[in-house]
Design a protein around this motif. Structure first.
Motif, PDB file in Angstrom:
ATOM      1  N   SER A  83       1.330   8.984   2.083  1.00 38.16           N
ATOM      2  CA  SER A  83       0.453   9.976   2.709  1.00 38.16           C
ATOM      3  C   SER A  83       0.888  10.340   4.122  1.00 38.16           C
ATOM      4  O   SER A  83       0.412  11.326   4.686  1.00 38.16           O
ATOM      5  CB  SER A  83      -0.987   9.457   2.740  1.00 38.16           C
ATOM      6  N   ASN A  92       0.861  -1.185   0.000  1.00 34.68           N
ATOM      7  CA  ASN A  92       0.000   0.000   0.000  1.00 34.68           C
ATOM      8  C   ASN A  92       0.896   1.234   0.000  1.00 34.68           C
ATOM      9  O   ASN A  92       1.075   1.893   1.023  1.00 34.68           O
ATOM     10  CB  ASN A  92      -0.933  -0.011   1.213  1.00 34.68           C
ATOM     11  N   ALA A 118       3.760   2.356  -8.684  1.00 31.08           N
ATOM     12  CA  ALA A 118       2.864   3.010  -7.724  1.00 31.08           C
ATOM     13  C   ALA A 118       3.577   4.121  -6.968  1.00 31.08           C
ATOM     14  O   ALA A 118       2.991   5.171  -6.687  1.00 31.08           O
ATOM     15  CB  ALA A 118       2.302   1.978  -6.748  1.00 31.08           C
ATOM     16  N   GLU A 165       0.487   4.070  -1.477  1.00 28.37           N
ATOM     17  CA  GLU A 165      -0.243   5.328  -1.308  1.00 28.37           C
ATOM     18  C   GLU A 165      -0.392   5.684   0.170  1.00 28.37           C
ATOM     19  O   GLU A 165      -0.228   6.840   0.561  1.00 28.37           O
ATOM     20  CB  GLU A 165      -1.615   5.236  -1.973  1.00 28.37           C
ATOM     21  N   ALA A 178       2.353   8.086  -6.347  1.00 30.55           N
ATOM     22  CA  ALA A 178       1.814   8.405  -5.027  1.00 30.55           C
ATOM     23  C   ALA A 178       2.165   9.839  -4.629  1.00 30.55           C
ATOM     24  O   ALA A 178       3.142  10.415  -5.105  1.00 30.55           O
ATOM     25  CB  ALA A 178       2.355   7.422  -3.993  1.00 30.55           C
ATOM     26  N   ASN A 186       4.525  14.799  -5.292  1.00 26.01           N
ATOM     27  CA  ASN A 186       4.877  13.420  -5.625  1.00 26.01           C
ATOM     28  C   ASN A 186       6.356  13.106  -5.429  1.00 26.01           C
ATOM     29  O   ASN A 186       6.807  11.995  -5.710  1.00 26.01           O
ATOM     30  CB  ASN A 186       4.463  13.078  -7.067  1.00 26.01           C
TER      31      ASN A 186
END
Length: 274
Positions: free
Chosen positions: A167, A161, A187, A163, A191, A198
């Protein structure tokens, strides 16, 4: 003389498989936080303990690492052949010494079924002084500065994961992103961090490809070791999106105990401010 040349050529693939070289790089970074200057990072990936990687070789490699005066040791995954043998790998792993700690991600071999082996493996790592990074973020304090270590779950057998990891990061953080498989870059480069940018990682470290293990004129001959993101990501240093990216040859082998023009390697990365 011809006989000696032929003998050397025949022995070279076995020598490159079993002799671990040290790739030392002074990584020059213009906006490096002052407290991270001269930080010594040892990175090693893909032990692949099994038929061609014995416990005695692992012990010898750990001794080599412990002689490198590392501030951080980062492990890139694929420690053995299955999740069960990866657990055994850490239960038998000699202590690795680093001033600021030892951290590691998981590879596809480490994430084989059953799924509950993930919990057992993470505990084995922790019990042996290695902090597991599985879709997680760890802060390492140096003076008044924090270094952020983030690790994704395995691309093939895990549930990465990226992303969520990104974050949790802010644009001013210095971030080292770890994942076993360079296919995670697809990915990762899309992200965004907590501030919407980014450029959320500064250094990314991957293994998995073994540098192609067997190459000719820089072209990997074992197609299964070429990531889907392209042969450009088989081995060495790259720069993308203002981030430094390393794909390591690792120290183990797959299929057979030889390497051709893809020597086994440990990395010493020294952060330098310019």
């Amino acid at each position: 003389m011809l006989f000696l040349v032929i003998l050397a050529l025949l022995c070279l693939p076995f020598y490159q498989a079993y002799h671990v070289t040290v790739d030392e790089v002074n990584l020059k970074i213009s906006d490096l936080p002052t407290n991270l200057k001269n930080l010594r990072i040892v990175y090693i990936s893909d032990f692949l303990q099994g038929s061609y990687m014995s416990q005695s070789r692992i012990n010898s490699i750990v001794n080599q690492i412990n002689g490198m005066s590392a501030d951080l040791v980062l492990l890139g995954g694929n420690y053995a052949q299955t999740s069960a043998t990866a657990i055994n790998f850490f239960n038998n792993l000699p202590t690795i010494y680093a001033r600021l700690g030892v951290y590691g991600v998981l590879g596809d071999n480490d994430r084989t079924e059953p799924e509950n082996n993930l919990t057992i493996l993470a505990k084995a790592m922790t019990n042996n002084g290695v902090t597991p990074l599985v879709n997680s973020v760890e802060r390492v304090k140096l003076g008044k500065t924090y270094l952020y270590l983030v690790g994704a779950d395995d691309y093939v057998n895990g549930q990465p994961n990226v992303e969520s990891i990104a974050s949790q990061i802010h644009e001013d953080d210095y971030v080292i992103f770890l994942g076993n498989n360079p296919n995670l870059l697809t990915a990762a480069l899309k992200a965004t961090d907590a501030d919407g940018g980014n450029h959320w990682f500064d250094l990314a470290l991957f293994g998995h490809t073994l540098g192609g293990q067997v190459t000719l004129m820089g072209f990997p001959l074992i197609s299964s070791l070429v990531p889907s993101v392209g042969s450009r990501y088989v081995s060495g240093w790259l720069e993308e999106n203002r981030a430094n990216i390393l794909i390591s040859n690792g120290v183990g082998v797959r299929y057979f105990p030889v390497r051709i023009f893809a020597p086994a390697q440990i990395h010493m990365i020294i952060l330098k401010k310019i």
